[in-house]
Design an enzyme around this catalytic site. Structure first.
Site, PDB file in Angstrom:
ATOM      1  N   GLY A  30       0.829  -1.193   0.000  1.00 53.86           N
ATOM      2  CA  GLY A  30       0.000   0.000   0.000  1.00 53.86           C
ATOM      3  C   GLY A  30       0.861   1.239   0.000  1.00 53.86           C
ATOM      4  O   GLY A  30       2.087   1.172  -0.161  1.00 53.86           O
ATOM      5  N   GLY A  33       3.592   1.136   2.958  1.00 49.04           N
ATOM      6  CA  GLY A  33       4.491   0.023   3.193  1.00 49.04           C
ATOM      7  C   GLY A  33       3.979  -1.270   2.594  1.00 49.04           C
ATOM      8  O   GLY A  33       2.940  -1.311   1.931  1.00 49.04           O
ATOM      9  N   VAL A  35       3.203  -5.631   3.052  1.00 50.34           N
ATOM     10  CA  VAL A  35       2.748  -6.638   4.009  1.00 50.34           C
ATOM     11  C   VAL A  35       3.401  -7.964   3.643  1.00 50.34           C
ATOM     12  O   VAL A  35       3.383  -8.378   2.479  1.00 50.34           O
ATOM     13  CB  VAL A  35       1.213  -6.785   3.992  1.00 50.34           C
ATOM     14  CG1 VAL A  35       0.771  -7.819   5.024  1.00 50.34           C
ATOM     15  CG2 VAL A  35       0.542  -5.442   4.264  1.00 50.34           C
ATOM     16  N   LYS A  49       2.890  -5.840   8.589  1.00 53.82           N
ATOM     17  CA  LYS A  49       2.946  -4.674   7.715  1.00 53.82           C
ATOM     18  C   LYS A  49       4.149  -3.849   8.126  1.00 53.82           C
ATOM     19  O   LYS A  49       4.255  -3.416   9.278  1.00 53.82           O
ATOM     20  CB  LYS A  49       1.671  -3.841   7.834  1.00 53.82           C
ATOM     21  CG  LYS A  49       1.654  -2.617   6.917  1.00 53.82           C
ATOM     22  CD  LYS A  49       0.310  -1.905   6.980  1.00 53.82           C
ATOM     23  CE  LYS A  49       0.258  -0.743   6.003  1.00 53.82           C
ATOM     24  NZ  LYS A  49      -1.069  -0.081   5.997  1.00 53.82           N
ATOM     25  N   ASP A 149     -10.889   4.363   8.172  1.00 49.65           N
ATOM     26  CA  ASP A 149     -10.541   4.174   6.754  1.00 49.65           C
ATOM     27  C   ASP A 149     -11.321   3.009   6.146  1.00 49.65           C
ATOM     28  O   ASP A 149     -10.740   2.104   5.546  1.00 49.65           O
ATOM     29  CB  ASP A 149      -9.033   3.948   6.614  1.00 49.65           C
ATOM     30  CG  ASP A 149      -8.523   4.272   5.210  1.00 49.65           C
ATOM     31  OD1 ASP A 149      -9.291   4.867   4.424  1.00 49.65           O
ATOM     32  OD2 ASP A 149      -7.369   3.936   4.904  1.00 49.65           O
TER      33      ASP A 149
END
Length: 229
Positions: A30, A33, A35, A49, A149
Protein backbone atom coordinates in the site's frame (compact mmCIF):
# COMPACT_ATOMS: atom_id res chain seq x y z
CA UNK A 1 18.16 -10.95 6.51
CA UNK A 2 15.88 -11.40 9.50
CA UNK A 3 14.92 -9.69 12.70
CA UNK A 4 13.64 -11.23 15.92
CA UNK A 5 10.60 -9.63 17.55
CA UNK A 6 9.51 -10.56 21.06
CA UNK A 7 5.81 -10.70 21.92
CA UNK A 8 5.75 -9.87 25.65
CA UNK A 9 2.46 -11.62 26.45
CA UNK A 10 3.47 -14.96 24.91
CA UNK A 11 7.26 -14.67 25.04
CA UNK A 12 7.51 -15.85 21.45
CA UNK A 13 10.33 -14.81 19.10
CA UNK A 14 8.95 -13.62 15.77
CA UNK A 15 11.03 -13.83 12.61
CA UNK A 16 10.09 -11.84 9.52
CA UNK A 17 11.42 -11.70 5.98
CA UNK A 18 13.08 -8.44 5.10
CA UNK A 19 12.20 -6.46 1.98
CA UNK A 20 14.98 -8.37 0.26
CA UNK A 21 13.42 -11.73 1.12
CA UNK A 22 11.59 -14.12 -1.22
CA UNK A 23 8.91 -12.39 -3.27
CA UNK A 24 6.49 -15.18 -2.35
CA UNK A 25 6.43 -13.79 1.21
CA UNK A 26 5.07 -10.43 0.01
CA UNK A 27 1.29 -10.59 0.31
CA UNK A 28 0.30 -6.96 -0.10
CA UNK A 29 1.47 -3.41 -0.70
CA UNK A 30 0.00 0.00 0.00
CA UNK A 31 0.94 3.64 0.15
CA UNK A 32 2.54 3.25 3.58
CA UNK A 33 4.49 0.02 3.19
CA UNK A 34 4.39 -3.65 2.31
CA UNK A 35 2.75 -6.64 4.01
CA UNK A 36 4.67 -9.88 4.44
CA UNK A 37 3.92 -13.38 5.62
CA UNK A 38 5.85 -13.98 8.84
CA UNK A 39 6.63 -17.09 10.86
CA UNK A 40 7.13 -17.82 14.55
CA UNK A 41 9.34 -20.45 16.11
CA UNK A 42 6.18 -22.46 16.86
CA UNK A 43 5.31 -22.70 13.18
CA UNK A 44 2.60 -20.07 13.51
CA UNK A 45 1.98 -17.88 10.48
CA UNK A 46 1.13 -14.20 10.88
CA UNK A 47 1.12 -11.06 8.74
CA UNK A 48 3.41 -8.08 9.30
CA UNK A 49 2.95 -4.67 7.71
CA UNK A 50 6.28 -2.89 7.48
CA UNK A 51 5.91 0.87 7.23
CA UNK A 52 8.78 2.57 5.45
CA UNK A 53 11.30 4.44 7.64
CA UNK A 54 9.97 7.88 8.52
CA UNK A 55 12.20 10.96 8.51
CA UNK A 56 10.87 13.94 10.40
CA UNK A 57 12.10 17.52 10.77
CA UNK A 58 10.31 17.74 14.13
CA UNK A 59 11.08 14.59 16.19
CA UNK A 60 8.69 15.68 18.96
CA UNK A 61 5.72 15.56 16.56
CA UNK A 62 6.76 12.12 15.38
CA UNK A 63 7.09 10.80 18.92
CA UNK A 64 3.70 12.24 19.85
CA UNK A 65 2.07 10.51 16.88
CA UNK A 66 3.85 7.22 17.61
CA UNK A 67 2.76 7.32 21.25
CA UNK A 68 -0.85 8.05 20.32
CA UNK A 69 -0.93 5.19 17.81
CA UNK A 70 0.72 2.89 20.35
CA UNK A 71 -2.02 3.59 22.88
CA UNK A 72 -4.67 3.01 20.24
CA UNK A 73 -3.03 -0.23 19.19
CA UNK A 74 -3.00 -1.52 22.78
CA UNK A 75 -6.79 -1.23 22.70
CA UNK A 76 -7.04 -3.04 19.36
CA UNK A 77 -4.92 -5.93 20.63
CA UNK A 78 -7.51 -6.63 23.33
CA UNK A 79 -10.58 -6.77 21.09
CA UNK A 80 -11.97 -10.03 19.74
CA UNK A 81 -14.59 -10.15 17.01
CA UNK A 82 -15.30 -12.57 14.18
CA UNK A 83 -15.37 -9.75 11.61
CA UNK A 84 -12.28 -7.84 12.76
CA UNK A 85 -8.68 -8.84 12.08
CA UNK A 86 -6.84 -9.92 15.22
CA UNK A 87 -4.06 -7.47 16.05
CA UNK A 88 -1.02 -8.92 17.81
CA UNK A 89 1.67 -6.30 18.40
CA UNK A 90 3.71 -3.42 17.00
CA UNK A 91 7.46 -2.82 16.90
CA UNK A 92 9.64 0.15 16.07
CA UNK A 93 12.29 -0.82 13.56
CA UNK A 94 15.52 0.82 12.48
CA UNK A 95 15.44 4.42 11.26
CA UNK A 96 11.91 5.10 12.54
CA UNK A 97 10.28 2.29 10.59
CA UNK A 98 7.18 0.68 12.05
CA UNK A 99 5.93 -2.92 12.04
CA UNK A 100 2.34 -4.03 12.69
CA UNK A 101 1.66 -7.73 13.35
CA UNK A 102 -1.78 -9.29 12.78
CA UNK A 103 -3.35 -12.65 12.11
CA UNK A 104 -2.81 -13.88 8.56
CA UNK A 105 -6.13 -13.92 6.70
CA UNK A 106 -6.64 -16.57 4.02
CA UNK A 107 -8.61 -14.66 1.41
CA UNK A 108 -8.55 -11.37 -0.47
CA UNK A 109 -9.93 -7.85 -0.19
CA UNK A 110 -13.33 -7.00 -1.64
CA UNK A 111 -11.60 -4.67 -4.08
CA UNK A 112 -9.26 -7.41 -5.30
CA UNK A 113 -12.20 -9.80 -5.66
CA UNK A 114 -14.16 -7.32 -7.79
CA UNK A 115 -11.10 -6.80 -9.96
CA UNK A 116 -10.70 -10.56 -10.43
CA UNK A 117 -14.37 -10.93 -11.33
CA UNK A 118 -14.14 -7.80 -13.50
CA UNK A 119 -17.56 -6.68 -12.26
CA UNK A 120 -19.26 -5.29 -9.14
CA UNK A 121 -21.05 -7.52 -6.64
CA UNK A 122 -24.72 -8.33 -7.04
CA UNK A 123 -27.22 -7.08 -4.47
CA UNK A 124 -27.50 -10.34 -2.47
CA UNK A 125 -23.71 -10.40 -2.01
CA UNK A 126 -23.66 -6.72 -1.02
CA UNK A 127 -26.36 -7.40 1.58
CA UNK A 128 -24.39 -10.32 3.03
CA UNK A 129 -21.16 -8.35 3.17
CA UNK A 130 -22.85 -5.21 4.52
CA UNK A 131 -24.49 -7.15 7.35
CA UNK A 132 -21.10 -8.40 8.55
CA UNK A 133 -19.46 -4.98 8.13
CA UNK A 134 -22.22 -3.38 10.21
CA UNK A 135 -21.78 -5.96 12.96
CA UNK A 136 -18.06 -5.17 13.11
CA UNK A 137 -18.62 -1.40 13.11
CA UNK A 138 -21.31 -1.64 15.78
CA UNK A 139 -18.93 -3.62 17.98
CA UNK A 140 -16.11 -1.12 17.46
CA UNK A 141 -18.29 1.90 18.14
CA UNK A 142 -19.69 0.32 21.31
CA UNK A 143 -16.05 -0.02 22.40
CA UNK A 144 -15.45 3.66 21.51
CA UNK A 145 -13.13 2.71 18.64
CA UNK A 146 -13.28 4.40 15.23
CA UNK A 147 -11.90 2.62 12.17
CA UNK A 148 -11.05 5.79 10.18
CA UNK A 149 -10.54 4.17 6.75
CA UNK A 150 -13.49 1.99 5.72
CA UNK A 151 -13.34 1.02 2.02
CA UNK A 152 -13.32 -2.18 -0.05
CA UNK A 153 -9.53 -2.47 -0.06
CA UNK A 154 -9.57 -2.53 3.77
CA UNK A 155 -12.22 -5.26 3.98
CA UNK A 156 -11.07 -8.85 3.56
CA UNK A 157 -13.23 -11.83 2.60
CA UNK A 158 -11.93 -15.17 3.85
CA UNK A 159 -12.23 -18.45 1.97
CA UNK A 160 -15.12 -19.23 4.36
CA UNK A 161 -16.96 -16.05 3.24
CA UNK A 162 -16.28 -14.23 6.50
CA UNK A 163 -15.74 -10.46 6.33
CA UNK A 164 -12.73 -9.05 8.23
CA UNK A 165 -12.03 -5.34 8.73
CA UNK A 166 -8.32 -4.55 8.49
CA UNK A 167 -5.92 -1.57 8.60
CA UNK A 168 -7.77 0.96 10.87
CA UNK A 169 -5.67 3.81 9.46
CA UNK A 170 -2.74 2.60 11.57
CA UNK A 171 0.61 4.29 10.89
CA UNK A 172 -0.93 6.95 8.62
CA UNK A 173 -0.94 9.45 11.47
CA UNK A 174 2.74 8.76 12.09
CA UNK A 175 3.61 9.41 8.45
CA UNK A 176 1.44 12.55 8.35
CA UNK A 177 3.13 13.91 11.46
CA UNK A 178 6.55 13.24 9.99
CA UNK A 179 5.59 15.10 6.83
CA UNK A 180 4.58 18.12 8.89
CA UNK A 181 0.89 18.07 7.99
CA UNK A 182 -1.13 20.61 9.97
CA UNK A 183 -3.99 18.13 10.17
CA UNK A 184 -3.81 14.37 9.89
CA UNK A 185 -5.94 13.08 7.02
CA UNK A 186 -6.16 9.39 7.80
CA UNK A 187 -8.93 8.30 5.49
CA UNK A 188 -9.27 8.08 1.72
CA UNK A 189 -10.72 11.21 0.11
CA UNK A 190 -13.57 9.56 -1.83
CA UNK A 191 -14.80 7.91 1.38
CA UNK A 192 -14.40 10.84 3.77
CA UNK A 193 -17.27 12.78 5.32
CA UNK A 194 -17.44 16.43 4.29
CA UNK A 195 -16.43 17.72 7.73
CA UNK A 196 -13.11 15.87 7.43
CA UNK A 197 -12.26 17.79 4.26
CA UNK A 198 -12.49 21.23 5.87
CA UNK A 199 -9.17 23.07 5.70
CA UNK A 200 -8.69 24.36 9.22
CA UNK A 201 -5.07 24.63 10.25
CA UNK A 202 -5.99 25.34 13.86
CA UNK A 203 -8.07 22.24 14.55
CA UNK A 204 -7.23 18.59 14.44
CA UNK A 205 -9.61 16.51 12.33
CA UNK A 206 -12.01 14.59 14.52
CA UNK A 207 -12.98 11.08 13.44
CA UNK A 208 -16.20 9.77 14.99
CA UNK A 209 -18.55 6.80 14.50
CA UNK A 210 -20.53 9.08 12.16
CA UNK A 211 -17.55 9.43 9.81
CA UNK A 212 -17.25 5.62 9.76
CA UNK A 213 -20.94 5.35 8.86
CA UNK A 214 -20.44 7.81 6.00
CA UNK A 215 -17.48 5.78 4.73
CA UNK A 216 -19.56 2.60 5.00
CA UNK A 217 -22.25 4.15 2.79
CA UNK A 218 -19.57 5.04 0.24
CA UNK A 219 -18.28 1.47 0.46
CA UNK A 220 -21.74 0.06 -0.31
CA UNK A 221 -21.76 2.28 -3.41
CA UNK A 222 -18.30 0.98 -4.32
CA UNK A 223 -19.46 -2.64 -4.02
CA UNK A 224 -22.45 -1.99 -6.28
CA UNK A 225 -20.69 0.16 -8.89
CA UNK A 226 -17.06 -1.00 -8.66
CA UNK A 227 -15.93 2.59 -8.22
CA UNK A 228 -15.93 5.13 -5.40
CA UNK A 229 -18.75 7.71 -5.30
Amino acid sequence: SSHVFLLPELRLPWTRASAAGPSSLTIGEGGFGKVYKAFTDRQQTVAVKIVEPVRCSDPSKLEMAVEQERRGFEILVRIRHRNIVQFLKTERSAENGFCIFTELIAGCSLLDLMNRLNKPFDEPAVRRFSHQICRALNFLHCEHIVHRDIKCSNIMLTHESVIKLIDFGLAKEIVSAAQGAATYTLGTVHFMAAELLLDDENDRLVYTPKTDVWAFGCTVFEMLERRPP
